[in-house]
Design an enzyme around this catalytic site. Structure first.
Site, PDB file in Angstrom:
ATOM      1  N   LYS A 221      -0.056  32.937 -36.982  1.00 28.53           N
ATOM      2  CA  LYS A 221       0.345  31.634 -37.523  1.00 28.53           C
ATOM      3  C   LYS A 221       0.422  31.717 -39.053  1.00 28.53           C
ATOM      4  CE  LYS A 221      -1.204  26.791 -36.856  1.00 28.53           C
ATOM      5  NZ  LYS A 221      -2.251  25.954 -36.221  1.00 28.53           N
TER       6      LYS A 221
ATOM      7  N   SER B 215      -0.302  22.456 -33.284  1.00 20.97           N
ATOM      8  CA  SER B 215       0.524  22.897 -34.380  1.00 20.97           C
ATOM      9  C   SER B 215       0.855  24.392 -34.363  1.00 20.97           C
ATOM     10  CB  SER B 215      -0.188  22.572 -35.707  1.00 20.97           C
ATOM     11  OG  SER B 215      -1.408  23.277 -35.801  1.00 20.97           O
TER      12      SER B 215
ATOM     13  N   SER C 208      -4.726  22.332 -31.313  1.00 20.42           N
ATOM     14  CA  SER C 208      -3.503  23.034 -31.724  1.00 20.42           C
ATOM     15  C   SER C 208      -3.240  24.389 -31.087  1.00 20.42           C
ATOM     16  CB  SER C 208      -3.510  23.232 -33.225  1.00 20.42           C
ATOM     17  OG  SER C 208      -2.951  22.117 -33.833  1.00 20.42           O
TER      18      SER C 208
HETATM   19  N1  GLN Z   1      -2.543  17.631 -32.574  1.00 17.54           N
HETATM   20  C1  GLN Z   1      -3.590  17.503 -33.509  1.00 17.54           C
HETATM   21  C2  GLN Z   1      -3.083  16.844 -34.778  1.00 17.54           C
HETATM   22  O1  GLN Z   1      -2.055  16.294 -34.739  1.00 17.54           O
HETATM   23  C3  GLN Z   1      -4.208  18.839 -33.730  1.00 17.54           C
HETATM   24  C4  GLN Z   1      -3.889  19.598 -34.967  1.00 17.54           C
HETATM   25  C5  GLN Z   1      -4.637  20.905 -35.043  1.00 17.54           C
HETATM   26  O2  GLN Z   1      -5.452  21.235 -34.189  1.00 17.54           O
HETATM   27  N2  GLN Z   1      -4.393  21.642 -36.113  1.00 17.54           N
HETATM   28  O3  GLN Z   1      -3.718  16.824 -35.775  1.00 17.54           O
END
Ligand code: GLN
Length: 474
Positions: free
Chosen positions: A61, A136, A160
């Site tokens: 990532k 993400s 994420s």
């Molecule tokens: N979906 C979550 C958000 O919108 C998780 C983001 C993450 O884990 N980086 O923040």
């Protein structure tokens, strides 16, 4: 006799496949020249049979620093950022002779859950490019699901890794907080952030863990763990394990998914596990999302205060330093991120800090306490990461235009293990209309082996690889 393939042949074929799947838009930066050089070096090194990562390609990532290679966090504000330091995880993997192929797209700086907020555009789901990957860690999930690399690193602050894993039909593992070093990883919300891994097999998670779990003095939240040898200890004996299913009766099940879930649970019972259906405290369940939002947005607002165009980030000219900062931040951040900073700044402001930020931290404590009570009775708990498959990009974009008061709190259950720092894994459960659905297993902090063991047991039973992407016989 099996055919021998050299690291260079392997890396070349990975880049070819990456080109074929270019439309997924999962890559921010290809590391091709370096990766090929690395592969050549490994080809000249004697084979080490005990090193299961030797010559294995992977992607990472793009919020994880790679020395002398662009690391943008998928944000315009860091579009030209080339760190002169390496993340600890990249150091370990390079030392293990794994080959870093590319940096993958994410929802800007880790903020978002759809895979639609990277500076490089939408990431598409390899099962069906009209659908989202989730986020993400979107690019990492897409490339493992497309079979381009056997593993990828992601980060998980709120879900994420585990949600895109569910939407992409792969395994997504978030370890215990502090188990894997975050040195060189852009923070989103440091009290919740973890580095984790996507794979197609549970055993591959264990292989990566064996290489990444070390105490790191460069990360002050890194823990000294006595857990080790995840591969060697992988054990599918679930006899007498007490496993809770959270909120089973509250899900909006469709018959096919319920059947797949019940079958998986029955397989645990058949092999001697004890299953208990329990409900998570209703009030705390409804507090999970607001608590997560306030804590993570506030921490992000504070952590990203250095992205000003002055010390860090793309600079946009202005008459004085405050104008430079305003111009740079206005041009450099996307709408999703800006919205979160506004809420974060509000929660941290003198007038509302007690009522919002401090209160959220207190409620987090209650959630952790509720989980501690659950883990006094049960070795693990299971939830559904989602009960629907990945929605279409079009539907997600349409929904974003309206503010809806409807919220499915059960979708927030993945947040539990971020709030208490416990290990959590999503594995594929089934497919519906040719799109995957996952199942998620959680244990108490430092019981990472327990989630891997149960995941391995269930994966053997579910045998999802037979139904993998592109399988016509499904
Ligand atoms: N979906 C979550 C958000 O919108 C998780 C983001 C993450 O884990 N980086 O923040």
């Amino acid at each position: 006799m099996s055919e021998i393939i050299t690291p260079i042949q392997l890396v070349t074929s990975v880049y070819k496949r990456l080109e074929e799947w270019k439309h997924l838009n999962g890559v921010v930066t290809s590391l091709a020249p370096k990766a090929i050089k690395h592969a050549k070096l490994i080809s000249q090194t004697p084979m080490d049979n005990s090193n299961l990562l030797m010559g294995i390609p992977f992607v990472m990532k793009d919020n994880i620093a790679t020395i002398d290679s662009l690391t943008t966090g998928s944000s315009k504000i860091l579009a030209n950022f080339t760190p002169n330091y390496d993340s600890t995880v990249n150091k370990y993997l390079t030392k293990a002779s794994a080959i870093n192929i590319a940096k993958t797209a994410l929802d800007e700086l880790g903020m978002g859950g759809d895979g639609l907020y990277a500076a490089t555009g939408h990431v598409l789901n390899p099962w069906n490019p009209k659908h989202i990957t989730g986020g993400s860690s979107s690019g990492s999930a897409a490339l493992v699901a497309a079979g381009i690399v056997p593993f990828a690193l992601g980060t998980d602050t709120g879900d994420s890794i585990r949600k895109p894993a569910a939407y992409c039909g792969i395994i997504g593992f978030k370890p215990t907080y502090g188990l894997i070093s975050r040195n060189g990883v852009f923070p989103y919300a440091p009290s919740l952030d973890t580095v984790g891994v996507f794979t197609n097999h549970v055993e591959d998670v264990a292989i990566v863990l064996d290489n990444l779990v070390h105490h790191d003095s460069e990360d002050f939240t890194s823990v000294h763990s006595t857990q080790k040898d995840y591969v060697k200890n992988l054990n599918t004996n679930i006899q007498d394990k007490n496993i809770a299913i959270l909120n089973y009766d509250s899900y909006q099940w469709t018959p096919d998914i319920k059947q797949a879930f019940d079958d998986a649970v029955n397989s645990l019972v058949t092999d001697g596990a004890k299953i208990h259906k329990i409900n998570f405290d209703e009030q705390l369940l409804q507090a999970l999302l607001p608590v997560y939002m306030i804590i993570s947005f506030a921490e992000a607002t504070s952590c990203h205060a250095n992205l000003t165009g002055i010390n860090f980030g793309e600079r946009i000219a202005g008459n004085d330093y405050s104008q430079v900062m305003t111009n740079s931040r206005t041009a450099g951040f996307g709408d999703m991120v800006k919205r979160r900073y506004i809420i974060g700044a509000y929660a941290l402001s003198a007038n509302y800090q007690e009522e919002l930020f401090n209160k959220a931290k207190k409620v987090r404590r209650l959630v952790v306490e509720a989980l501690t009570q659950i883990f006094k009775k049960y070795d693990a708990f299971i939830v559904m990461p989602t009960v629907t498959s990945a929605p279409t990009i079009k539907d997600v974009l349409e929904q974003k235009k309206v503010i809806s008061s409807k919220h499915d709190y059960l979708e927030d259950l993945l947040l539990l293990s971020n709030l208490n720092g416990g290990p959590s894994i999503t594995i594929p459960l089934t497919t519906v209309n040719n799109l995957p659905i996952g199942i998620n297993i959680n244990a108490t902090p430092f019981n990472d082996q327990t989630v891997l063991d149960i995941a391995q047991f269930l994966s053997n039973y579910i045998n999802f690889n037979n139904k993998m992407l592109g399988d016509e016989n499904e």
